[in-house]
Design an enzyme around this catalytic site. Structure first.
Site, PDB file in Angstrom:
ATOM      1  N   LYS A  36      25.656 -74.163 -64.551  1.00  0.00           N
ATOM      2  CA  LYS A  36      24.593 -75.048 -65.028  1.00  0.00           C
ATOM      3  C   LYS A  36      25.036 -76.504 -64.877  1.00  0.00           C
ATOM      4  CE  LYS A  36      22.593 -71.155 -65.788  1.00  0.00           C
ATOM      5  NZ  LYS A  36      22.804 -70.310 -66.933  1.00  0.00           N
ATOM      6  N   TYR A  70      21.547 -64.436 -74.457  1.00  0.00           N
ATOM      7  CA  TYR A  70      21.273 -64.330 -73.008  1.00  0.00           C
ATOM      8  C   TYR A  70      21.130 -62.844 -72.613  1.00  0.00           C
ATOM      9  CZ  TYR A  70      22.378 -64.974 -67.985  1.00  0.00           C
ATOM     10  OH  TYR A  70      22.363 -64.975 -66.615  1.00  0.00           O
ATOM     11  N   ARG A 115      46.017 -66.592 -57.255  1.00  0.00           N
ATOM     12  CA  ARG A 115      45.174 -66.053 -58.323  1.00  0.00           C
ATOM     13  C   ARG A 115      45.489 -66.694 -59.677  1.00  0.00           C
ATOM     14  NH1 ARG A 115      46.418 -60.438 -58.322  1.00  0.00           N
ATOM     15  NH2 ARG A 115      47.629 -60.797 -60.197  1.00  0.00           N
ATOM     16  N   ASP A 127      28.086 -68.942 -77.116  1.00  0.00           N
ATOM     17  CA  ASP A 127      27.689 -69.341 -75.765  1.00  0.00           C
ATOM     18  C   ASP A 127      27.166 -70.768 -75.905  1.00  0.00           C
ATOM     19  OD1 ASP A 127      26.312 -69.870 -73.394  1.00  0.00           O
ATOM     20  OD2 ASP A 127      25.758 -67.769 -73.108  1.00  0.00           O
TER      21      ASP A 127
END
Ligand SMILES: *Cc1c(COP(=O)(O)O)cnc(C)c1O
Length: 400
Positions: free
Chosen positions: A213, A116, A63, A188
Site C-alpha cells: 500500500k 481483512y 535469504r 494490522d
C-alpha cells in the site's frame, strides 16, 4: 581468493573461466545517494576466518537480508517505535507468519469481525487445522473483550480501522485486557501506517503492514512488514527464518524508494480525502461516509485520541434507493477512479464492496451499497467533478 580474475592466470585460463570468475568491483570514490540493488544469493569471503567472523552478525546469504532490507527495517522500527522488523513477500504473509509464530495447538485466539478477509480465511482454515480455536469479536467491543478471554487465549488480533467498514478499535483498552489475561495484542496497522499510529506506544505487541500500500506507494510492489516489541521479537524472528521468508532485492529497493516520500505523499492523500469525504457527506445520494478523520464518523473520537493523521482510503454508504446495477453503472462512469483492489498508490481507485457475507460476530445492517474510494494524488477539483458527474446518474432513471 582475489576479487576478479586470478592473478597471473590471465593468459592461460579459458573463456568460460574469465567470464565466471570476474566478480563485481565495489570500489568507486563517490557515494550514490540511493544504495545499489543488492541482487545476491551467494556472498563470498576471502578466508575461512573471515567467513567465521561474520557468521551470525553480518549477511552470509541472500535469504538473510541485505543492506537495503536492513535499512528499511531500521527506518520502520524507528517510525513506529518497534524493537525489530521483518520484511515478508506480502502483507498477508506478514499476518500469517506473525500469528504462526506465537500460537500452539490448543490455544485460543480472538479476531476482530472486521478483519481483512484473507486473514479470516487463514484463521478459519489453516489455524483450525492446526488445532487453534478462533473466536470473532465485535470490533467496537473495547475493554469488554475481557469477557471473551479464556485461560488458553494467546492472541488478540485487531485491525483499526477495519477493512471495508472502518470501525475504529480502542487499542489501549484491548491491550490492557489482553495483557491482564496473559495474551498478546497484534494489529494490522496498514491504514494507520507507521507514521500515523504509534502502535507500540499504545500497548501493541506485534504490528503488521501491507507494504504493497503506502510504503511502496506506486502500485508496483507486493511486500509486507512484521514489527515486534522486544519480548516477542526473538520468537517471531526464529519462525520467520525457519519458514525461509525473504524479499527480492529489486522489491526491497522499490520499498526503500517508496519510504523516502511516505510523509509528503500521505499528507497529500489525507488532504484530498478529507476534502472529498466531507463533500460526499453532504451529497443527497450519500447516507454516510466511513472515514475516521471526519467529525461525523462513529470512530472519530478514538481516531483523534490515538492517531496523528489519516490516509486516503474511506467507504461511502449510498442511500438504499439504488440497486446493485445502478451503482455499478455509476462506478463505470468514473473516469479518474480506476476500478481495482488494493490501494495506497498515487492513483485514485473505486471498489463496490459487500461486507455482509463475511461477518459472524456482528451483522452489517446497512441495506444500501458500500463503495470504497482511494483518493490518489490527482487534483481534488478534478476528482470531485468526476464524482459529481457519476453520482448524478444514480437518480437518472433512463440511464440506470
Ligand atoms: C492489502 C491488505 C493486506 C494484504 O496485503 P498484501 O500485501 O496484499 O498481501 C492486509 N491487510 C490490509 C488491511 C490490507 O489492506
Amino acid at each position: 581468493m582475489a576479487d576478479g580474475m586470478v592473478a597471473g592466470m590471465a593468459n592461460t585460463v579459458g573463456q568460460s573461466t574469465k567470464l565466471a570468475s570476474s566478480h563485481a568491483s565495489h570500489a568507486q570514490p563517490g557515494k550514490p545517494v540511493s544504495p545499489p540493488v543488492y541482487r545476491q544469493s551467494t556472498l563470498t569471503f576471502e578466508t575461512v576466518a573471515e567467513l567465521d567472523a561474520v557468521k551470525g552478525s553480518a549477511f552470509t546469504y541472500g535469504r538473510h537480508g541485505n543492506p537495503t532490507t536492513r535499512q528499511i527495517e531500521r527506518l520502520l522500527c524507528d517510525l513506529e517505535g518497534a524493537h525489530g522488523a521483518m520484511l515478508t513477500p506480502s502483507g498477508l504473509s506478514a499476518i500469517t507468519t506473525a500469528i504462526s509464530a506465537v500460537v500452539r495447538p490448543g490455544d485460543h485466539i480472538l479476531v476482530a469481525d472486521s478483519v481483512y478477509g484473507p486473514t479470516r480465511e487463514f484463521c478459519d482454515r489453516t489455524l483450525r487445522r492446526w488445532g487453534v480455536d478462533v473466536t470473532y469479536y465485535a470490533p467496537t467491543i473495547g475493554s469488554q473483550i475481557g469477557t471473551l478471554m479464556r485461560s488458553t487465549t494467546r492472541l488478540v488480533v485487531a485491525e483499526s480501522p477495519g477493512s471495508l467498514t472502518f470501525e475504529m478499535q480502542d487499542i489501549p483498552a484491548l491491550a490492557e485486557a489482553a495483557h491482564w489475561h496473559g495474551a498478546l495484542l497484534m494489529i494490522d496497522n496498514t491504514w494507520g501506517t507507521p507514521l500515523h499510529f504509534a502502535s507500540f506506544a499504545h500497548g501493541v505487541d506485534i504490528s503488521v503492514h501491507s507494504a504493497s500500500k503506502y510504503i511502496g506507494g506506486h502500485a508496483d510492489l507486493c511486500m509486507g512488514v512484521i514489527l515486534a516489541a522486544e519480548p516477542v521479537y526473538g520468537e517471531i524472528r526464529a519462525c520467520y527464518r525457519e519458514l525461509g521468508l525473504a524479499v527480492g532485492a529489486d522489491d526491497a529497493a522499490l520499498a526503500l524508494r517508496g519510504l523516502r516520500t511516505l510523509a509528503p505523499r500521505l499528507a497529500c492523500h489525507q488532504r484530498g480525502a478529507i476534502n472529498i469525504a466531507a463533500w460526499l457527506y453532504g451529497r443527497p445520494e450519500v447516507a454516510d461516509v466511513l472515514y475516521p478523520a471526519l467529525p461525523t464518523a462513529a470512530g472519530h473520537a478514538i481516531w483523534r485520541r490515538d492517531f496523528t493523521g489519516a490516509c486516503g482510503l474511506f467507504g461511502v454508504l449510498l442511500r438504499d434507493a439504488y440497486d446493485a446495477r445502478t451503482v455499478a453503472s455509476m462506478v463505470n462512469r468514473l473516469s479518474l477512479f480506476s476500478l481495482g483492489y488494493s490501494w495506497g498508490g498515487f492513483e485514485s481507485l473505486v471498489l463496490p464492496c459487500d461486507p455482509r457475507g463475511t461477518r459472524t460476530a456482528t451483522t452489517w445492517a446497512h441495506e444500501g451499497a458500500l463503495v470504497r474510494f482511494h483518493i490518489g494524488l490527482e487534483n481534488v477539483d478534478d476528482l470531485k467533478a468526476d464524482l459529481d458527474r457519476a453520482l448524478r446518474t444514480l437518480n437518472d432513471k433512463t440511464t440506470a
